[in-house]
Each structure stands twice: as structure tokens, then as C-alpha cells.
Design a protein around this motif. Structure first.
Motif, PDB file in Angstrom:
ATOM      1  N   ALA A  65      65.453 104.456  40.662  1.00 38.40           N
ATOM      2  CA  ALA A  65      64.738 103.596  41.618  1.00 38.40           C
ATOM      3  C   ALA A  65      63.666 102.819  40.866  1.00 38.40           C
ATOM      4  O   ALA A  65      62.826 103.404  40.177  1.00 38.40           O
ATOM      5  CB  ALA A  65      64.113 104.440  42.727  1.00 38.40           C
ATOM      6  N   ARG A  66      63.710 101.491  41.003  1.00 40.44           N
ATOM      7  CA  ARG A  66      62.855 100.616  40.189  1.00 40.44           C
ATOM      8  C   ARG A  66      61.423 100.520  40.693  1.00 40.44           C
ATOM      9  O   ARG A  66      60.532 100.068  39.980  1.00 40.44           O
ATOM     10  CB  ARG A  66      63.447  99.195  40.126  1.00 40.44           C
ATOM     11  CG  ARG A  66      64.677  99.020  39.247  1.00 40.44           C
ATOM     12  CD  ARG A  66      64.429  99.331  37.784  1.00 40.44           C
ATOM     13  NE  ARG A  66      64.474 100.754  37.546  1.00 40.44           N
ATOM     14  CZ  ARG A  66      63.934 101.339  36.474  1.00 40.44           C
ATOM     15  NH1 ARG A  66      63.297 100.642  35.580  1.00 40.44           N
ATOM     16  NH2 ARG A  66      64.011 102.637  36.305  1.00 40.44           N
ATOM     17  N   ASN A  67      61.178 100.911  41.937  1.00 35.30           N
ATOM     18  CA  ASN A  67      59.875 100.643  42.535  1.00 35.30           C
ATOM     19  C   ASN A  67      59.122 101.927  42.840  1.00 35.30           C
ATOM     20  O   ASN A  67      59.585 102.743  43.632  1.00 35.30           O
ATOM     21  CB  ASN A  67      60.057  99.842  43.828  1.00 35.30           C
ATOM     22  CG  ASN A  67      60.816  98.548  43.580  1.00 35.30           C
ATOM     23  OD1 ASN A  67      60.391  97.736  42.772  1.00 35.30           O
ATOM     24  ND2 ASN A  67      61.954  98.371  44.239  1.00 35.30           N
TER      25      ASN A  67
ATOM     26  N   LEU B  93      55.115 102.839  43.758  1.00 31.67           N
ATOM     27  CA  LEU B  93      53.760 102.342  44.008  1.00 31.67           C
ATOM     28  C   LEU B  93      52.844 103.537  44.204  1.00 31.67           C
ATOM     29  O   LEU B  93      53.025 104.324  45.138  1.00 31.67           O
ATOM     30  CB  LEU B  93      53.756 101.468  45.266  1.00 31.67           C
ATOM     31  CG  LEU B  93      54.748 100.306  45.276  1.00 31.67           C
ATOM     32  CD1 LEU B  93      54.804  99.676  46.661  1.00 31.67           C
ATOM     33  CD2 LEU B  93      54.342  99.265  44.245  1.00 31.67           C
TER      34      LEU B  93
ATOM     35  N   ILE C  74      58.304 105.496  46.563  1.00 30.87           N
ATOM     36  CA  ILE C  74      59.440 105.175  45.690  1.00 30.87           C
ATOM     37  C   ILE C  74      60.527 104.491  46.507  1.00 30.87           C
ATOM     38  O   ILE C  74      60.909 104.972  47.576  1.00 30.87           O
ATOM     39  CB  ILE C  74      59.980 106.458  45.025  1.00 30.87           C
ATOM     40  CG1 ILE C  74      58.877 107.059  44.131  1.00 30.87           C
ATOM     41  CG2 ILE C  74      61.241 106.173  44.208  1.00 30.87           C
ATOM     42  CD1 ILE C  74      59.201 108.425  43.599  1.00 30.87           C
ATOM     43  N   ILE C  75      60.991 103.347  46.009  1.00 30.37           N
ATOM     44  CA  ILE C  75      61.944 102.543  46.787  1.00 30.37           C
ATOM     45  C   ILE C  75      63.046 101.997  45.876  1.00 30.37           C
ATOM     46  O   ILE C  75      62.772 101.359  44.864  1.00 30.37           O
ATOM     47  CB  ILE C  75      61.225 101.343  47.457  1.00 30.37           C
ATOM     48  CG1 ILE C  75      60.012 101.819  48.261  1.00 30.37           C
ATOM     49  CG2 ILE C  75      62.197 100.566  48.357  1.00 30.37           C
ATOM     50  CD1 ILE C  75      58.846 100.885  48.208  1.00 30.37           C
ATOM     51  N   LYS C  76      64.294 102.251  46.252  1.00 32.40           N
ATOM     52  CA  LYS C  76      65.450 101.708  45.528  1.00 32.40           C
ATOM     53  C   LYS C  76      65.493 100.190  45.743  1.00 32.40           C
ATOM     54  O   LYS C  76      65.299  99.714  46.865  1.00 32.40           O
ATOM     55  CB  LYS C  76      66.719 102.371  46.088  1.00 32.40           C
ATOM     56  CG  LYS C  76      67.977 102.194  45.251  1.00 32.40           C
ATOM     57  CD  LYS C  76      69.129 103.013  45.814  1.00 32.40           C
ATOM     58  CE  LYS C  76      70.366 103.038  44.952  1.00 32.40           C
ATOM     59  NZ  LYS C  76      70.963 101.779  44.587  1.00 32.40           N
ATOM     60  N   SER C  77      65.776  99.445  44.688  1.00 34.71           N
ATOM     61  CA  SER C  77      65.718  97.974  44.776  1.00 34.71           C
ATOM     62  C   SER C  77      66.654  97.398  45.827  1.00 34.71           C
ATOM     63  O   SER C  77      66.342  96.376  46.446  1.00 34.71           O
ATOM     64  CB  SER C  77      66.097  97.359  43.429  1.00 34.71           C
ATOM     65  OG  SER C  77      65.253  97.826  42.421  1.00 34.71           O
ATOM     66  N   THR C  78      67.796  98.042  46.034  1.00 33.94           N
ATOM     67  CA  THR C  78      68.745  97.509  47.017  1.00 33.94           C
ATOM     68  C   THR C  78      68.221  97.627  48.454  1.00 33.94           C
ATOM     69  O   THR C  78      68.820  97.085  49.374  1.00 33.94           O
ATOM     70  CB  THR C  78      70.110  98.229  46.932  1.00 33.94           C
ATOM     71  OG1 THR C  78      69.887  99.632  46.846  1.00 33.94           O
ATOM     72  CG2 THR C  78      70.898  97.770  45.724  1.00 33.94           C
ATOM     73  N   GLU C  79      67.106  98.342  48.646  1.00 33.46           N
ATOM     74  CA  GLU C  79      66.520  98.492  49.986  1.00 33.46           C
ATOM     75  C   GLU C  79      65.413  97.484  50.264  1.00 33.46           C
ATOM     76  O   GLU C  79      64.847  97.469  51.349  1.00 33.46           O
ATOM     77  CB  GLU C  79      65.955  99.910  50.163  1.00 33.46           C
ATOM     78  CG  GLU C  79      66.919 101.029  49.890  1.00 33.46           C
ATOM     79  CD  GLU C  79      68.151 100.997  50.774  1.00 33.46           C
ATOM     80  OE1 GLU C  79      68.135 100.308  51.795  1.00 33.46           O
ATOM     81  OE2 GLU C  79      69.146 101.655  50.420  1.00 33.46           O
ATOM     82  N   VAL C  80      65.069  96.671  49.274  1.00 35.24           N
ATOM     83  CA  VAL C  80      63.966  95.723  49.450  1.00 35.24           C
ATOM     84  C   VAL C  80      64.516  94.355  49.868  1.00 35.24           C
ATOM     85  O   VAL C  80      65.413  93.816  49.221  1.00 35.24           O
ATOM     86  CB  VAL C  80      63.135  95.582  48.160  1.00 35.24           C
ATOM     87  CG1 VAL C  80      61.958  94.633  48.372  1.00 35.24           C
ATOM     88  CG2 VAL C  80      62.644  96.943  47.681  1.00 35.24           C
TER      89      VAL C  80
ATOM     90  N   SER D 195      60.736 101.606  56.788  1.00 29.96           N
ATOM     91  CA  SER D 195      60.065 102.865  56.435  1.00 29.96           C
ATOM     92  C   SER D 195      61.035 103.987  56.073  1.00 29.96           C
ATOM     93  O   SER D 195      60.725 104.834  55.230  1.00 29.96           O
ATOM     94  CB  SER D 195      59.208 103.360  57.605  1.00 29.96           C
ATOM     95  OG  SER D 195      58.272 102.387  57.982  1.00 29.96           O
TER      96      SER D 195
ATOM     97  N   ALA E 246      56.181 105.699  54.877  1.00 27.63           N
ATOM     98  CA  ALA E 246      57.418 106.364  54.467  1.00 27.63           C
ATOM     99  C   ALA E 246      57.842 107.309  55.571  1.00 27.63           C
ATOM    100  O   ALA E 246      57.032 108.120  56.036  1.00 27.63           O
ATOM    101  CB  ALA E 246      57.195 107.140  53.178  1.00 27.63           C
TER     102      ALA E 246
ATOM    103  N   THR F 218      60.982  95.087  42.593  1.00 25.64           N
ATOM    104  CA  THR F 218      62.306  94.503  42.409  1.00 25.64           C
ATOM    105  C   THR F 218      63.094  94.568  43.710  1.00 25.64           C
ATOM    106  O   THR F 218      63.212  95.634  44.311  1.00 25.64           O
ATOM    107  CB  THR F 218      63.100  95.278  41.329  1.00 25.64           C
ATOM    108  OG1 THR F 218      62.344  95.283  40.118  1.00 25.64           O
ATOM    109  CG2 THR F 218      64.442  94.607  41.058  1.00 25.64           C
TER     110      THR F 218
ATOM    111  N   SER G 129      53.401 108.736  45.005  1.00 28.95           N
ATOM    112  CA  SER G 129      54.008 107.429  44.792  1.00 28.95           C
ATOM    113  C   SER G 129      54.975 107.130  45.936  1.00 28.95           C
ATOM    114  O   SER G 129      55.678 108.016  46.404  1.00 28.95           O
ATOM    115  CB  SER G 129      54.802 107.408  43.476  1.00 28.95           C
ATOM    116  OG  SER G 129      53.941 107.572  42.373  1.00 28.95           O
TER     117      SER G 129
ATOM    118  N   VAL H 157      61.735 104.479  52.331  1.00 30.80           N
ATOM    119  CA  VAL H 157      60.681 104.818  51.369  1.00 30.80           C
ATOM    120  C   VAL H 157      60.651 106.332  51.144  1.00 30.80           C
ATOM    121  O   VAL H 157      60.591 107.110  52.094  1.00 30.80           O
ATOM    122  CB  VAL H 157      59.299 104.326  51.853  1.00 30.80           C
ATOM    123  CG1 VAL H 157      58.226 104.640  50.812  1.00 30.80           C
ATOM    124  CG2 VAL H 157      59.322 102.835  52.160  1.00 30.80           C
TER     125      VAL H 157
ATOM    126  N   ILE I  93      59.876  93.191  51.881  1.00 30.21           N
ATOM    127  CA  ILE I  93      59.928  93.859  53.188  1.00 30.21           C
ATOM    128  C   ILE I  93      60.803  95.103  53.090  1.00 30.21           C
ATOM    129  O   ILE I  93      61.917  95.042  52.578  1.00 30.21           O
ATOM    130  CB  ILE I  93      60.477  92.887  54.253  1.00 30.21           C
ATOM    131  CG1 ILE I  93      59.524  91.693  54.377  1.00 30.21           C
ATOM    132  CG2 ILE I  93      60.663  93.578  55.599  1.00 30.21           C
ATOM    133  CD1 ILE I  93      60.043  90.567  55.225  1.00 30.21           C
TER     134      ILE I  93
ATOM    135  N   GLY J 220      57.009 110.512  46.097  1.00 27.75           N
ATOM    136  CA  GLY J 220      57.000 111.296  44.862  1.00 27.75           C
ATOM    137  C   GLY J 220      55.627 111.898  44.650  1.00 27.75           C
ATOM    138  O   GLY J 220      54.616 111.262  44.951  1.00 27.75           O
TER     139      GLY J 220
END
Lengths: 69, 69, 69, 69, 69, 69
Positions: free
Chosen positions: D5-7, D9, D58-64, C61, D37, C36, D56, C64, C58, C67
Motif C-alpha cells: 500500500a503506497r499511502n 499518513l 494506510i490506503i491502497k492506491s487503487t482505493e483513492v 472510510s 477509518a 498515490t 498511520s 482506510v 477522495i 497501522g
């Protein structure tokens, strides 16, 4: 490729300072002065960023704050 | 108060667009153009940000990327 | 233009949801799932982002986190 | 604990490079490749992050951001 | 799951304000006051965040600035 | 100058650790504990941040996540 980041300020690399992991890149954008970007050392190497390069300082709008006197 | 954010670009508010939670503030910094800041509607109200205000776009260095052709 | 952001994940736009100021873009990157991105409505319009587009997510780094169970 | 955080991976730590303050962690998420990261050295130590760990990104959506050709 | 973000402040949700895409969550952490988190509406719904919930405000260290008089 | 960042937590600098480019500043905000800020070494020097200083940890709302058990 076009990128969603709304802010791109063109300038010239004034200085690159490299640490173990991170690097600080000073970009002279003339009128309002100098922008500091802290990016990975890896990015500096992969893009070959060095003094005198024409680059853009790119900033996502959600990262910009507003200050008012 | 002095703030650790290294980047402060002075300009004039060109436009403020307000949504339910967020607001977009266009800051004209003249030479390199217009900076977009996305901040909360609450900040716009608390600071009374409106068209014509002299403000600064403030950006933490770790949020600035570098683009190179 | 090459950008210092180290992370670019290619995928397909699955959904775009637009608010007054911000927009949420769901990017299907297949294997690990869906990313998202919350970007401005303006970016969605300027880049013409719509369902089915091939795009990249995009990420700088420094944004990120890690976890671990 | 669930996080907003929505993301997230999932992947395997491929490499950890440690500086004085910051550390770079390469996470192999297989299909789309490797995520970098940049986190504090302290986090690497507190979580005991090392090569081969299942973690994982982990990325907050506002950072993508979104890039489109 | 443990997360690399170094800062987690426990508090109680004081208010949730929801827009089309984003939501603002006020978290009362007592002593120093109230923290505002702007997250996606989707996160508020998925985590079921509502007034009175015990939550943590989680912040990556690279996002914290320092102000000094 | 007033800043749009909604979150300012007052505390005392407990420790400053300086790397080549970045620095980690531990700010004791008493009740909920210690906040870690990762800022540039340059900021630490320009603001003269040292142990015992009264400072504020400043955080933009879009950078705050919410965790819930």
C-alpha cells in the motif's frame, strides 16, 4: 466538483437502516433494480440522507466485478 | 454459487479494452447507462468476455458511495 | 454534489503516469506527503487531470486501514 | 514488514467509536485534517487502538479517487 | 508495525507480471492455491518483489465476500 | 455464474457475528488459517450463512496487498 469514479447511477432512496457505526442505504435506480450502499452513519447524518431523496450511487471502476453465466 | 455481494446489474458488454495487466469492460445496463468495470486481463481471458456478452456488473455494498446534490 | 466518502485531502497534482488502461496520479498534500491514486486513464482524460492541478484525494472510510507500531 | 500500500499518513487517534461489528477511528493528520477509518471492532481490540495513539492511516492506491473542481 | 487488516496469508511469489502502471503478483499459498494481487508497478519495485520471495497476501476484511453453493 | 474475482478460497464457516447493519464471518480455510469477511447482515440472512457451512472467501485481485519482511 467532478470525481474520477466512472459510475454514477441516479435513483431514489428507498430505505435507510442505521447501526452504531455503519448504515445501509437502499437506492432504487428503477430499471435494473435496487442498489445497496453501506456507508457510515456519519455520512447519512452529514448529507441528511432520508427516504425519497434523489441521490446517486457512485462506484469506482476498480470495485466492479463481472459475472457471466 | 450465490455470492454475498448485494448488487448485480445485468447488461451487455459494449466494449473491452485490454492493457498489459488490467482491462476495462464497458457494460451497457440500458436505463441508467453504462457501467465501467476494471478487472484483470486474466479474468477477461478466463471468462472469455467479449462485446455482446450478457454479463452482470457485481458490486459489494461496502464499495458503493452515495452522492447528493 | 456532496459525496458520502468521508475523506477528501486537497493537494496539487505532482505527476501523472498513464498506462493502457490505468493511470497513476501523484497528489502532493504537503504536510504528510504525497498520495498515490490509481484511476482509469479515461478519468484522467475526462477530468483533464494534469501536473499542477488543484485536486482532492477522495477515500471512502471503509478503505482506510490503521497501522500501529 | 513492508506493505505494498503506497499511502501511509501518520497521525494521532482522536476518537474511537465502536459498534457491534465495525468501529470508526478518527485519525488527526494535522494539516489536511482528520481521516476516518472504518475497521473491525476486532482490529481495534487486537491492536489496542485508543485515543492519543500514534498511528498511520494506510490506503491502497487503487482505493483513492481524484476530485477536481 | 501492526496493521488493522485482519487477513494475512503467507506464501511464495510464483510470478510477477508488470504493466505500465499496474503489476500482477501471483502468490502461492499452498493448500488453497494461488492468490492474485494487483498492485502498482511502483510497489513491486520499492519492495523488490520477485519470484521466490516469501510474502504475505494482505486483505482488509471489508473486501472479502462470501460465496455459497 | 462465473465471476471475474480471481481469488476464491474454500473453507468452513467457523463463526458468524451479527451487528445492526454488518456481520463478521470467520471462514476456516485450514492451512493458512482463518479469513475474516465483513459483509452485510442482509447477505448473511439471504444466503443463510451459519456455522459449519462450506463457503468460499472471494476476493477481487485489486483488493489484495503484498507484505514483505
Amino acid at each position: 466538483m467532478k470525481i474520477s469514479a466512472r459510475n454514477a447511477l441516479e435513483g431514489t432512496v428507498e430505505n435507510v437502516e442505521i447501526g452504531a457505526v455503519m448504515a445501509s442505504v437502499k437506492i432504487n435506480i428503477e430499471n435494473p433494480g435496487v442498489i445497496t450502499a453501506v456507508i457510515t452513519k456519519e455520512s447519512v447524518e452529514k448529507l441528511g440522507i432520508k427516504k425519497g431523496d434523489n441521490v446517486s450511487a457512485i462506484i469506482k471502476s476498480t470495485e466492479v466485478m463481472v459475472g457471466k453465466d
